[in-house]
Write a protein that holds these residues in place. Structure first.
Motif, short mmCIF file in Angstrom:
data_model
loop_
_atom_site.label_atom_id
_atom_site.label_comp_id
_atom_site.label_asym_id
_atom_site.label_seq_id
_atom_site.Cartn_x
_atom_site.Cartn_y
_atom_site.Cartn_z
N ARG A 38 42.07 48.96 40.74
CA ARG A 38 42.69 47.66 40.42
C ARG A 38 42.72 46.77 41.64
O ARG A 38 42.41 45.58 41.58
CB ARG A 38 44.13 47.89 39.92
CG ARG A 38 44.27 47.80 38.40
CD ARG A 38 45.73 47.74 37.96
NE ARG A 38 46.50 48.89 38.43
CZ ARG A 38 46.53 50.08 37.83
NH1 ARG A 38 45.86 50.27 36.72
NH2 ARG A 38 47.25 51.07 38.31
N ARG A 39 43.10 47.36 42.79
CA ARG A 39 43.19 46.55 44.01
C ARG A 39 41.81 46.05 44.43
O ARG A 39 41.65 44.88 44.80
CB ARG A 39 43.84 47.38 45.11
CG ARG A 39 44.36 46.49 46.22
CD ARG A 39 45.17 47.22 47.26
NE ARG A 39 44.50 48.37 47.81
CZ ARG A 39 44.90 49.63 47.65
NH1 ARG A 39 45.98 49.89 46.93
NH2 ARG A 39 44.25 50.63 48.19
N LEU A 40 40.83 46.93 44.36
CA LEU A 40 39.47 46.52 44.75
C LEU A 40 38.98 45.38 43.85
O LEU A 40 38.40 44.40 44.31
CB LEU A 40 38.50 47.71 44.64
CG LEU A 40 38.62 48.78 45.73
CD1 LEU A 40 37.79 50.01 45.37
CD2 LEU A 40 38.19 48.24 47.10
N ARG A 41 39.27 45.51 42.55
CA ARG A 41 38.84 44.48 41.61
C ARG A 41 39.54 43.17 41.92
O ARG A 41 38.93 42.10 41.89
CB ARG A 41 39.15 44.95 40.18
CG ARG A 41 38.61 44.06 39.10
CD ARG A 41 38.95 44.59 37.71
NE ARG A 41 38.14 45.72 37.32
CZ ARG A 41 38.62 46.94 37.04
NH1 ARG A 41 39.91 47.19 37.13
NH2 ARG A 41 37.81 47.91 36.66
N GLY A 42 40.84 43.27 42.24
CA GLY A 42 41.60 42.07 42.57
C GLY A 42 41.06 41.39 43.82
O GLY A 42 41.05 40.16 43.94
N THR A 43 40.60 42.17 44.79
CA THR A 43 40.10 41.60 46.05
C THR A 43 38.68 41.09 45.92
O THR A 43 38.35 40.01 46.41
CB THR A 43 40.15 42.68 47.16
OG1 THR A 43 41.44 43.26 47.17
CG2 THR A 43 39.84 42.07 48.52
N TYR A 44 37.81 41.87 45.28
CA TYR A 44 36.37 41.56 45.33
C TYR A 44 35.76 41.16 43.99
O TYR A 44 34.62 40.72 43.95
CB TYR A 44 35.59 42.79 45.83
CG TYR A 44 35.96 43.22 47.23
CD1 TYR A 44 35.50 42.51 48.33
CD2 TYR A 44 36.75 44.35 47.45
CE1 TYR A 44 35.83 42.91 49.62
CE2 TYR A 44 37.09 44.76 48.73
CZ TYR A 44 36.62 44.03 49.81
OH TYR A 44 36.94 44.43 51.08
N GLY A 45 36.44 41.43 42.89
CA GLY A 45 35.82 41.18 41.59
C GLY A 45 35.15 42.44 41.05
O GLY A 45 35.53 43.56 41.42
N PRO A 46 34.12 42.29 40.20
CA PRO A 46 33.56 43.45 39.48
C PRO A 46 32.81 44.45 40.35
O PRO A 46 32.54 45.56 39.90
CB PRO A 46 32.58 42.81 38.49
CG PRO A 46 32.88 41.36 38.48
CD PRO A 46 33.54 41.01 39.77
#
Ligand code: HEM
Length: 467
Positions: A38-46
């Motif tokens: 979730r955090r990675l998606r929030g920071t970088y997208g897909p």
């Protein structure tokens, strides 16, 4: 599907090596990978840059992008020779995950070579897929019989009520017994083989020697079966492609053993956990006989193959918010994609008895799990889980679910142990010819699983050790 760009990546778009990357494998990731995705998606997208034991790779997080990577084999290659960092000598020679990628077998082939290898596998596995063929019938019977014998052994060892680790005392030995039978091993495969496969997949410090040991064992098996062919997968692979030499056959068996033991084993454990953690919907669906649906649901919420092996970009391409350069490594994450799918699907999905068959638990595209292997995997999982709940009147976790120990690794989401307190039904199987040495061996615990298996197999099949 995104159209391939006609031009290379714009010069000012950031390169993987230039981005600051967070290590993926942390204590937080072991405990709660979903929070990390979730955090990675929030920071970088897909698509996110992550560090895997010091090597930067792209982790593909969103469902649409994962499907694109799995399905577009012209753009996303499997052959490790496409990996730029490897070709240019940028990987540390002792990088622990390299050992597995250097084993050249079907999974890491592309194009016609891959299609030919799949045809060979399909031909060799087909007899075991068909429940009406002697091989298929015998294997199905053996899975159920081995499961029952392991429950009986548990009763002999710990009593009709007691404590058990359903990983070391049930799932791992069961799959070793199935592998021994399917592969036509003349001697029992021991638990140390499973540990070597773990070490390879998890990138343990001795991943290289562990991979070497497992490969050597399967090469020896190939040579043995060449001299004495039988009704087993090893012999059928040889028959389907006579050009396979012992080394190559050993490598193919090795890869099949990974799926048969580690991935199938963790599908069993994750499904058992899904039921045991007390989700009322799951228990209801199980008691309604919807075992297949429970397995399906587990594949969605907790797939054992959490992050699939690398693909390598054939050309520069835009994916998510980034330009992926030709030769970059990407890991499609089934677990993160499912999280994305659940979020975008109806939000009541998690609590519902209705699962979705859109899960990527079997992969997708040209490298997805072969149909015969899927059928075999499903059969083993449903039989193993079904037998437990048929024979146990009660089973409960002895640890809170959030304290269960998970393996630390980039590929597999697997429990180290699944400890339960159980009570067996009155009609649960018993050992007909209990032997003191069998019980004694079993009590010595997980480290002695090889002796346990040897003893159990002697009990079940007679002392036929060198057919
Ligand atoms: C529940 C059990 C199983 C699950 C969840 C599963 C899952 C998968 C997945 C996700 C892939 C694709 C990986 C990727 O694209 O990177 C795959 C491929 C494969 N699986 Fe399975 N598998 C299971 C059981 C088995 C069994 C029992 C066998 C063999 C006896 C097997 C043999 C294979 C092979 C040979 C491939 C490679 C296919 C290729 O590269 O073309 N699997 N499996």
């Amino acid at each position: 599907m995104e159209a391939l760009p006609p031009a290379p990546a714009p010069a000012d778009s950031p390169r993987l090596g230039s981005l600051p990357v967070q290590p993926l494998l942390t204590a937080e990731f072991d405990a709660d990978p979903g929070a990390v995705y979730r955090r990675l998606r929030g920071t970088y997208g897909p698509v996110a840059p992550v560090g895997l034991m010091g090597v930067p790779v792209w982790l593909v997080l969103d469902y649409r992008e994962v499907l694109e990577v799995l399905r577009n084999e012209q753009q996303w290659r499997r052959d490790v020779r496409h990996w730029r960092a490897r070709a240019q000598g940028e990987l540390p020679s002792d990088w622990p995950l390299l050992a597995g990628y250097e084993v050249r077998q079907m999974m890491f082939m592309d194009g016609e070579e891959h299609r030919a290898a799949r045809r060979t596998h399909h031909t060799a596995l087909r007899p075991f897929q068909d429940s009406k063929s002697p091989e298929g019938w015998e294997l199905r019977t053996a899975v159920a019989r081995c499961a029952d014998e392991l429950v009986a052994l548990l009763a002999a060892e710990s009593g009709r009520t007691g404590f058990a680790d359903l990983s070391a005392q049930y799932t791992r030995p069961l799959l070793l017994m199935v592998t021994t039978k399917l592969f036509g091993c003349p001697v029992d495969l021991g638990d140390e083989l499973v540990m070597d496969l773990w070490r390879m997949l998890d990138g343990g410090p001795d991943a290289g020697p562990a991979t070497g040991r497992a490969l050597a064992a399967f090469t020896r098996l190939a040579a043995h079966r060449r001299a004495r062919p039988g009704d087993d997968l090893t012999s059928y692979l040889m028959l389907a492609d006579p050009s396979l030499d012992d080394e190559q056959l050993g490598r193919e068996l090795f890869m099949n053993a990974v799926y048969l033991n580690d991935i199938t084993g963790n599908m069993i454990l994750n499904t058992l956990l899904e039921v045991l953690r007390g989700n009322a919907t799951v228990r209801r669906s199980l008691s309604a006989g919807q075992l297949g649906e429970t397995v399906n649901r587990t594949a969605l919420v907790n797939p054992p193959g959490a992050n699939m092996c690398f693909r390598f970009a054939a050309r520069d391409v835009r994916l998510g918010e980034f330009w992926i350069r030709a030769g970059d490594a990407v890991s499609p994450s089934a677990a993160a994609a499912h999280q994305d799918l659940l979020a975008i699907s109806s939000s009541h999905m998690v609590g519902s008895a209705v699962s979705t068959r859109a899960h990527l638990g079997w992969g997708a595209g040209s490298h997805q799990c072969p149909s015969a292997a899927r059928e075999l995997g499903s059969l083993i999982v449903t039989t193993a889980v079904g037998r437990i709940f048929e024979h146990f009147t009660q089973a409960e976790l002895t640890l809170p679910p959030d304290q269960l120990p998970w393996r630390a690794g980039p590929v597999v989401r697997g429990l180290k142990v699944l400890p339960v307190r159980y009570e067996l039904a009155h009609d649960a199987p018993v050992l007909h010819r209990p032997r003191p040495e069998l019980t004694r061996t079993a009590q010595q615990g997980e480290g002695q699983a090889r002796g346990l298996l040897a003893a159990l197999r002697r009990l079940m099949f007679g002392a036929k050790q060198d057919e």
